[in-house]
Motif scaffolding. Structure first.
Motif, PDB file in Angstrom:
ATOM      1  N   VAL C 332      51.767 -50.614 -17.214  1.00 22.59           N
ATOM      2  CA  VAL C 332      51.020 -50.156 -18.378  1.00 22.59           C
ATOM      3  C   VAL C 332      49.749 -49.465 -17.915  1.00 22.59           C
ATOM      4  O   VAL C 332      49.187 -49.819 -16.872  1.00 22.59           O
ATOM      5  CB  VAL C 332      50.689 -51.354 -19.295  1.00 22.59           C
ATOM      6  N   TYR C 333      49.312 -48.473 -18.686  1.00 25.08           N
ATOM      7  CA  TYR C 333      48.087 -47.726 -18.391  1.00 25.08           C
ATOM      8  C   TYR C 333      46.960 -48.688 -18.016  1.00 25.08           C
ATOM      9  O   TYR C 333      46.698 -49.660 -18.729  1.00 25.08           O
ATOM     10  CB  TYR C 333      47.681 -46.928 -19.630  1.00 25.08           C
ATOM     11  N   GLY C 334      46.331 -48.411 -16.900  1.00 24.39           N
ATOM     12  CA  GLY C 334      45.161 -49.187 -16.515  1.00 24.39           C
ATOM     13  C   GLY C 334      45.477 -50.477 -15.791  1.00 24.39           C
ATOM     14  O   GLY C 334      44.577 -51.181 -15.363  1.00 24.39           O
ATOM     15  N   HIS C 335      46.745 -50.808 -15.656  1.00 24.47           N
ATOM     16  CA  HIS C 335      47.113 -52.016 -14.928  1.00 24.47           C
ATOM     17  C   HIS C 335      47.567 -51.618 -13.533  1.00 24.47           C
ATOM     18  O   HIS C 335      48.371 -50.702 -13.384  1.00 24.47           O
ATOM     19  CB  HIS C 335      48.255 -52.761 -15.634  1.00 24.47           C
TER      20      HIS C 335
END
Lengths: 541, 186, 343
Positions: C332-335
């Motif tokens: 997921v975005y940012g992970h």
């Protein structure tokens, strides 16, 4: 010019509907007779009013000051008299009323003394101090207080991004602003760069606004890069624009400044420029009025003008109008009452009609087709989150990273089963937030209770020590008082006070029960009888 | 036969020593059960469970002296968490216990005589005041336990339900018919 | 009250199903062209039974009859089922198969979107286990059989059973059957392939049907109804497994091209393994799901008791799909997880 362009996953190309409102120049709305200025037009705490009912206020005068760090001041949009400070319908998805300062305008529009600043002469600290009370917030819709965002954190800010993407359909206020006032916008951006000490200044504009991009390019100095990005919703989301322009992702649970990037909307830059160079606090903004209205376009509106009045200025609603949306059709909300005023976050008002916005079709079950996951710009698996949010299994929904959802609406838009996915996420997210708040409250209560127990214990010990000392003193002096006259006196005083309070309470009983007509008296008696009964029911187990 | 017994005994001894040593040296300090239970309880310290505060109730649960469904402020979510933690079945809130809407106590300033009795009753020291001076309740610290109501000699404390405002408002569960649900309801 | 978004894409479950059915038309026509009009009859019969069973199930469940009966999902099931079982079988064969497909595999699990197994494949599996005899009598290519039943004769065969026409007059062992029985019997591969039932790539006629399924699948892909992951992984895995087996034991195993251009592999790759309800939904999950399904297909074909393994392999992988999905969640975005997050 050779700024490399990156990409973000997912996204949409919804029908743009920009042409309706972006042809005409910005129109300044004439003064209104009455302004309703909400005390909460920003993320964070409501502002604290510093004026009183009956006060005369001038244009730009502070009506309320920030309460706490995440808060912003609000100012009088024109000169006039404060007639009320009361709850009033506001533009909020809940449809609930919120505290507002109501001003009756005197038509003079007399301003307070505004002191323009030559910002290059001021240090960032001094400039920030001047800005803190100007009421600046992010005008793209998130309304986060700008003075907080202009405070560099621990990481050095390398890149300042100006967000002119305006990816939502129908909205054109930033488009017109950039076309007509590019120089001012960019001067505002220069001030931001000065405040943040950023090296790089990028302006992101979607390629469906070539005029705006051209105007910004013409006005931009050599050290400002105007980057045209492909039109794809939600490129105007801060995180998506960062990804488009730099290829970087903001780590989960952090903010963009942690990776040295800060993003501001172009309208915020414009407002900042006015605040610094003219000394004018945020008292007006440009609003797109579009949809089922006679003259769709962009209107410069004083904050606090009732929305219904702004719609009148746009020629009024056309036949067939059925409601109002605030913001765009993908992330906006249904306005409960058009009496609500234009606030800092209101960038667009769409007058709806069943033709423009057909009713939501009936939902079918999820078939896990995965279109939502393909559309998701943050690579979530919306169908899994939906499953758990629907079952109110909040922990599991969170495990699927529900909290990373930006609520852009892409998943709901593409869903062939027409499931209102984002509604489920909003529900689950606000439940999770409420649960966190409860958890924090419990933590506080536990600490206070433990301290309470500690205090009781300490007092007990102190008392024991004191009594022990007294007893030994008495023993030494040899006189033992039979009864404590002090205690008896205290008791008598207490009883007297109780009696006084009882009388006061009785005196405070309803005052309008004298001189009743017989029917009224009968009603009162009946109510009293019912109340007695209810009380008895409560006491008898 | 003897060799087998000796070998088995030796293995047992060695393993026992290893395990014993590991128990001492690799011990993981874990929250005792009471702390874990206490963390789930809402800390209103209201005593509606029949115990003088949340921690005593937690202790009673840990000793199997009390059921997990006695805490109305914790609600269903709390019972569910307790059931998960203790590995027992979920059960609805005990008889005669109703969750109430969240409220804070408010002192009627005109009636208060400044007797300090409520201050002594408050489990979280959320009431400020001194003898013969008007008392005030710190709304942020008040847990809504209602323990201050009884001691007040002039009945000047009232519970005010925290009404929903723009800040505390929550998005509702979508009341949108998914097909088969409607059919089931009909 | 429903919040934003207030605009939706013009898409629906029904539209999706219609598109899938349109993509099945070329393959169906090719089948009719090479094997006679029997397929048309079985298609009509299956469609009718499916609608009846679906309606019955919906009535019994008390569902919103109108919307669900017209969502088209049961027609897709019926169509895929009809393409998987031999045309010109007695009508009750189709009835039994679809009874299991629609009532048991679909509605007992909760109807549209809830079925853990692909309903059409359940119907097929029930039939091949219960009535293997009927399931091996495929009509032969029209230029190889003595008699091609006309449309009217086909109806007769389905509803009235064998009349004047002998079953041997129009059926032939399918290429997969031939391979299975003769290779087992120790007949040299070259002799087997000399049989006119084999064409240039795979079975005579069948290779064209497979090609048309491929075409329909590519149309679905171009229309973004399916993603590339499942077909590519499935076909690649089929080719790789067949290639390896052929390299290991050329006398006993057919090559990748033969396997790829059997109709069931193409149908499975583009229309059955891509079923979103019973398959995997994450990109990496789809690759694993289809890859393993392709592998198992060829293993069953080469070593199993049944001539074809596509249906079984997909059903086996259906069981594992939720598990695979759970372990292949995208980053997921940012992970952080291998991806570039932050500076």
């Amino acid at each position: 010019m050779n700024q490399p362009l990156f990409s973000f996953p997912g996204g949409l190309h919804p029908a743009e509907h920009k042409a309706e409102s972006n042809a005409a120049a910005i129109v300044t709305v004439p003064l209104s007779g009455r302004y309703v200025v909400p005390l909460r037009q920003h993320a964070g705490n409501s502002a604290k009013p510093v004026v009183h009912v009956g006060d005369r206020v001038l244009r730009g005068q502070t009506l309320a000051i920030p309460d706490g760090r995440i808060s912003a001041a609000v100012h009088a949009p024109t000169s006039g008299r404060v007639v009320a400070i009361e709850p009033h319908p506001v533009a909020h998805p809940s449809g609930l009323a919120d505290g507002c300062v109501v001003i009756e305008a005197d038509g003079l529009d007399e301003p307070v003394a505004m002191t323009p600043t030559t910002w290059r002469d001021l240090t960032p600290e001094a400039l920030r101090e001047r800005l803190a009370g100007m009421g600046l917030v992010g005008l793209g819709g998130a309304v986060f207080p700008s003075h907080v965002k202009l405070q560099p954190g621990q990481t050095r800010i390398e890149t300042l991004i100006l967000n002119g993407a305006e990816c939502e359909p129908w909205i054109t206020c930033d488009d017109r602003l950039m076309r007509e006032r590019a120089a001012e916008v960019l001067r505002g951006a220069e001030i931001m760069r000065h405040l943040l000490g950023a090296r790089e200044l990028l302006v992101g504009i979607e390629d469906n606004k070539p005029e705006a991009a051209a105007a910004m390019r013409a006005a931009a100095g050599p050290d400002i890069k105007v980057v045209v990005v492909p039109t794809r919703y939600p490129s105007g989301g801060a995180k998506q624009l960062i990804q488009l322009l730099t290829g970087l992702e903001v780590p989960a649970g952090k903010i963009s400044t942690d990776i040295g990037i800060q993003v501001f909307n172009v309208a915020t830059a414009y407002a900042l420029q006015r605040a610094v160079e003219l000394g004018e606090p945020l008292i007006s903004r440009i609003v797109t009025i579009t949809g089922q209205v006679a003259r769709p376009g962009n209107y410069e509106v004083r904050l606090g003008t009732p929305i219904e009045e702004v719609i009148q200025r746009a020629g009024g609603e056309l036949p067939g109008a059925s409601g109002h949306l605030v913001g765009g059709p993908l992330m906006g909300f249904d306005l409960d009452s058009p009496r609500a005023p234009v606030a800092k976050g209101v960038n667009c008002i769409i007058v709806t009609s069943p033709e423009l916005f057909p009713p939501h079709p009936t939902a079918m079950p999820c078939t896990r087709c995965g279109l939502c996951a393909q559309a998701c710009p943050v690579r979530l698996q919306p169908y899994e989150m939906y499953l758990y949010a629907k079952a109110k299994n909040l922990d599991k929904a969170k495990a699927y990273n529900l909290t990373d959802c930006i609520e852009c609406g892409c998943c709901s838009y593409v869903c062939p089963s027409h499931i209102p996915l984002v509604d489920y996420y909003r529900f689950a997210k606000s439940e999770l937030a409420a649960r966190d708040r409860d958890q924090q409250a419990a933590e506080l209560a536990r600490e206070r209770h433990e301290f309470h127990l500690l205090r009781l214990e300490r007092e007990k010990q102190e008392k024991a020590a004191r009594l022990g000392r007294k007893a030994s003193e008495r023993l030494e002096s040899g006189s033992v008082a039979p009864d404590d006259p002090e205690a008896a006196r205290k008791k008598a005083l207490l009883e007297a006070a109780i009696e006084r309070a009882r009388q006061a309470k009785e005196a405070a009983a309803p005052a309008n029960i004298d001189n009743l007509t017989p029917t009224q008296q009968a009603e009162v008696d009946a109510i009293e009888a019912r109340r007695k009964q209810a009380e008895q029911k409560e006491t008898t187990p | 036969m003897i060799t087998a017994i000796v070998i088995m005994a030796a293995i047992g001894l060695v393993l026992g020593i290893v395990l014993g040593w590991a128990e001492v040296h690799f011990r993981v300090a874990e929250d005792p059960l009471v702390d874990k239970i206490d963390k789930i309880l809402p800390q209103t310290q209201c005593g509606q469970c029949g115990f003088p505060g949340c921690r005593p109730y937690a202790e009673a649960i840990a000793k199997h002296e009390a059921d997990i469904n006695l805490c109305p402020p914790g609600g269903e979510h709390g019972i569910r968490q307790l059931a998960d933690l203790l590995g027992v079945e979920f059960k609805p809130l005990g008889a005669g216990k109703e969750p109430k809407p969240k409220a804070v106590a408010v002192i009627d300033e005109n009636t208060c005589i400044g007797c300090t009795l409520c201050i002594q009753a408050c489990p979280v020291d959320a009431i400020i005041g001194a003898s013969k001076q008007m008392h005030v309740i710190v709304a942020d610290a008040c847990t809504g336990c209602e323990l201050c109501l009884a001691p007040c000699p002039v009945d000047c404390i009232e519970m005010q339900v925290i009404s929903e405002n723009v800040n505390s408002w929550k998005w509702r569960y979508p009341v949108f018919p998914i097909h088969h649900e409607v059919a089931r309801a009909a | 009250m429903i919040g934003s978004p207030f605009v939706l894409e013009k898409n629906s479950v029904r539209l999706t199903m219609v598109k899938v059915m349109l993509a099945l038309i070329p393959g169906t026509l090719a089948h009719a062209w090479f094997f006679g009009p029997g397929i048309v009859v079985s298609l009509l019969v299956c469609g009718a039974f499916a609608i009846v069973f679906e309606g019955l199930a919906l009535l019994m469940r008390g569902c919103c009859f109108k919307n669900f009966i017209s969502d088209g999902s049961v027609l897709v099931t019926a169509w895929l089922f009809a393409l998987s079982v031999p045309p010109l079988a007695p009508w009750w064969i189709y009835a039994v198969g679809l009874l299991f497909a629609v009532l048991v595999a679909k509605h007992l699990y909760g109807g549209l979107g809830q079925n853990p197994f692909n309903p059409a494949m359940i119907g097929y599996a029930v039939l091949i286990i219960s009535f293997p005899n009927y399931m091996t009598h495929w009509p032969g290519p029209i230029h190889l059989v003595n008699h091609v039943p006309s449309l009217a004769e086909s109806f007769d065969l389905v509803f009235a059973g064998q009349g004047s026409i002998s079953i041997d007059a129009y059926t032939m062992a399918s290429p997969l059957d031939t391979v299975k029985t003769l290779l087992r019997a120790g007949v040299p591969k070259a002799d087997i392939l000399a049989n006119p039932v084999f064409g240039r790539l795979s079975g005579t006629g069948l290779e064209w049907v497979a090609g048309m399924y491929l075409l329909g699948g590519l149309l679905l892909l171009a229309n973004r109804q399916i993603t590339w992951h499942v077909p590519v992984a499935f076909l690649a895995s089929v080719a790789a497994t067949a290639g390896i087996l052929q390299a290991v034991d050329p006398a006993y195993n057919m090559g990748p091209v033969f396997h790829l251009f059997t109709a069931s592999v193409m149908l499975g790759a583009f229309f059955i393994a891509t079923d979103p309800v019973s398959g995997c939904s994450t990109p990496r999950g789809k690759l694993i799901f289809a890859g393993l399904a392709g592998f198992i297909s060829i293993i069953i074909r080469s070593y199993g008791g049944y001539p074809d393994g596509v249906a079984f392999s997909i059903l086996i992988m259906n069981v594992a799909a939720p598990f695979i999905d759970a372990y292949t969640q995208p980053r997921v975005y940012g992970h952080a997880r291998g991806g570039k997050v932050g500076r």
